[in-house]
Design an enzyme around this catalytic site. Sequence first.
Site, PDB file in Angstrom:
ATOM      1  N   GLU A  14       0.850  -1.187   0.000  1.00  0.00           N
ATOM      2  CA  GLU A  14       0.000   0.000   0.000  1.00  0.00           C
ATOM      3  C   GLU A  14       0.884   1.235   0.000  1.00  0.00           C
ATOM      4  OE1 GLU A  14      -3.803   2.062   0.413  1.00  0.00           O
ATOM      5  OE2 GLU A  14      -3.108   0.130  -0.328  1.00  0.00           O
ATOM      6  N   CYS A  63      -5.299   5.557   4.817  1.00  0.00           N
ATOM      7  CA  CYS A  63      -5.034   4.251   4.216  1.00  0.00           C
ATOM      8  C   CYS A  63      -6.319   3.615   3.730  1.00  0.00           C
ATOM      9  CB  CYS A  63      -4.344   3.353   5.234  1.00  0.00           C
ATOM     10  SG  CYS A  63      -3.999   1.699   4.634  1.00  0.00           S
ATOM     11  N   CYS A  66      -5.907  -0.370   5.969  1.00  0.00           N
ATOM     12  CA  CYS A  66      -6.161  -0.374   7.423  1.00  0.00           C
ATOM     13  C   CYS A  66      -7.392   0.474   7.707  1.00  0.00           C
ATOM     14  CB  CYS A  66      -4.953   0.181   8.164  1.00  0.00           C
ATOM     15  SG  CYS A  66      -3.460  -0.774   7.932  1.00  0.00           S
ATOM     16  N   HIS A  70      -7.264   3.444  11.969  1.00  0.00           N
ATOM     17  CA  HIS A  70      -7.040   4.885  12.136  1.00  0.00           C
ATOM     18  C   HIS A  70      -8.259   5.551  12.757  1.00  0.00           C
ATOM     19  CE1 HIS A  70      -3.111   5.515  10.385  1.00  0.00           C
ATOM     20  NE2 HIS A  70      -3.422   4.684   9.399  1.00  0.00           N
ATOM     21  N   ARG A 539      -0.348  -4.125  11.020  1.00  0.00           N
ATOM     22  CA  ARG A 539       1.075  -3.955  10.736  1.00  0.00           C
ATOM     23  C   ARG A 539       1.868  -3.453  11.939  1.00  0.00           C
ATOM     24  NH1 ARG A 539      -2.159  -3.263   6.694  1.00  0.00           N
ATOM     25  NH2 ARG A 539      -1.615  -3.902   4.579  1.00  0.00           N
ATOM     26  N   SER A 562       4.152   1.567   9.812  1.00  0.00           N
ATOM     27  CA  SER A 562       5.204   1.541   8.794  1.00  0.00           C
ATOM     28  C   SER A 562       6.181   2.698   8.927  1.00  0.00           C
ATOM     29  CB  SER A 562       4.591   1.501   7.389  1.00  0.00           C
ATOM     30  OG  SER A 562       3.998   0.241   7.156  1.00  0.00           O
ATOM     31  N   CYS A 612       2.846  -0.580   4.497  1.00  0.00           N
ATOM     32  CA  CYS A 612       1.669   0.255   4.228  1.00  0.00           C
ATOM     33  C   CYS A 612       2.141   1.706   4.298  1.00  0.00           C
ATOM     34  CB  CYS A 612       0.574  -0.018   5.246  1.00  0.00           C
ATOM     35  SG  CYS A 612      -1.001   0.744   4.816  1.00  0.00           S
ATOM     36  N   CYS A 615      -1.857   6.013   1.369  1.00  0.00           N
ATOM     37  CA  CYS A 615      -2.878   5.651   0.381  1.00  0.00           C
ATOM     38  C   CYS A 615      -3.113   6.788  -0.610  1.00  0.00           C
ATOM     39  CB  CYS A 615      -4.178   5.324   1.107  1.00  0.00           C
ATOM     40  SG  CYS A 615      -5.476   4.781   0.016  1.00  0.00           S
TER      41      CYS A 615
END
Length: 637
Positions: A14, A63, A66, A70, A539, A562, A612, A615
């Site tokens: 991602e 994202c 996910c 969030h 993640r 990430s 990730c 996005c």
Amino acid sequence: MATTIVIDPVTRIEGHLRIEAELGADGKTITKAYSSSTMARGIEVIMQGRDPRDAAHISQRICGVCTVVHGLTAVRAVEDALGVKVPENAELIRNLMIGAQYIHDHVMHFYHLHALDWVDVVSALSADAAATAALAKSNNPDYYANQTLAALTTTFNGVKAKLKNLIDRGQLGLFANGYWGHPDYKLPPAGNLLAVAHYLDALGWAREVVKLHTIFGGKDPHPNLVVGGVPCAVSSNYNNKVSEDLGGTSLNKVNMAKVTTLIAKMKTFVDQVYVPDTILIAGFYKSQNGYVGWETRGGTGWNFLCYGEFPENGIRDPDNFLIPQGVLEGDLTIKPLDMEHRDEIKEYVTHSWYKYLGVGNSVGLHPSEGQTNLDYAGRGGPAPGANYKLNRGTGYSWIKSPRWYDKPMEVGPLAHIVMMYAKAKSNPTTEAEKAHKRAKDLVDNIWVSKLGLSINDIDSTLGRIAARTIETSVITDAMSRWHIKLLSNISAGKLATFVTDADVVAQNPSLKGFKWTDTSTWNNGNPLQVGVGFTEAPRGALGHWLSIENGKIKNYQCIVASQWNAGPRAGTGGVDGAGIPGPYEKSLEGHILAIPTQPLEILRTIHSFDPCIGCAVHVTDPNGKELIKVNISTTLR
């Protein structure tokens, strides 16, 4: 002069990630690696001046994968600033929603993103369908219990025909541009064909299990979440057919029965397909017969961090989290973590395309005091071009570098499982302790007994894969328990899913006159409210820090998983004096590339983190007009 391997973009992730790896004198061994995000996020800037109740809806757009985490982290940050505790039913529903996200995400990652690094798709065409049927019966006996060898042979011949048709038509999709035939593919043809078949099965399975989010959150991706609880109330006509006229909501007996079925579907696929497939594939890629296995590659130094997730007794009781909170440094001794302590967690921009105003770019800032000031040109961003290289001496990524007491930390499923392993008790009593014991038992059974590996080897590329699978099994078991508890509460008349205005005042008397509908009532006696929300995304550790002033967001900072793993060098020290490598960068050091022009080994380790990066899902012109439509073939549906 060192040879540099560049992978840009790293696909099947991602967002946008670039890896530059320097090879040593032999032209094959990676001596240094550099991780660069080539896209800026900027959500933190968008948040400033917004209504705190909107934070969940805006932050979820960080994202497209996910989708829950969030939003949940954002509402927890606002709740922390207000000192609000949500009802038990809300915690249970949140656990179910994020648990479903985990299970969906991990299975999709294994089959559709990461398996292609270990499964030679083209080799599957040479597989004998009868041999594959026999392997299926042996490897996945429960999944294929009701099918004969003859029927399975027909099924796998059909998979081969479907795959050949795709190849002949040039419609390989995610299968395109793979390093098929690479000498480090170790699965036999039958194993490759079985994995391809399960790849296709997982597509249909994934489409079904996301329905849980639509029941509790109204839609997927980005289901609805609200500060103070969950947006779904228990239906006033719970035992009857759904009807809005009669007070019907999604939390009714019909939909709760669907949730029961969905959780069972998740558990069946995880236990009967995902777990045995992981053991099968890992068995070919561990060290054996002179082969240097992947339990020896990809480690980051045994430094792990977890914020914790899945509260069994409310979010204010971290001792009863299914995924424990804490830090590990080199051994199994858990150290405490304080997300609000100014010296523990800091973000650096030493090698990032940002600048810190007033303090300089060499210091770290706690995220509650963080800044998001984009400075691509001033921080060494290279001019765009076909053959550009990162300016490694200055900034080379849009990711900042989080550190715990100035140390890089790996986060994610491997950190979760090692933390559970470390906290497991031989005689558990609480539900959290039982989950920790279950995780340790699975590690001992799968990693140690069946694969014959040491717990010390789990800090590795292969360990990351096994940990993700083990975690998924633990969470599927917990989901059944959470759902049963939710049903029990409803049966007992314990129906609250949201904190009322009066409840907020009772919990925090300083908020006298509080109303959810009027944020100007939120700061009675406290003009600046500071909060931190956290979760463990699939993640890894995810935190949102915010401050609220006069009912509006003043500052907002996110540290996503990430960032912990993919962040560039930071701090002092390191072999080159330019900072300590982040986990991605560290994990690649020492990798030997069999074919440097086909760096499969780099992809295997980077994908094991499930990157990730951020996005970017819309293709539009500056006026918002759609530029392209993609028609998807329905041939495989």
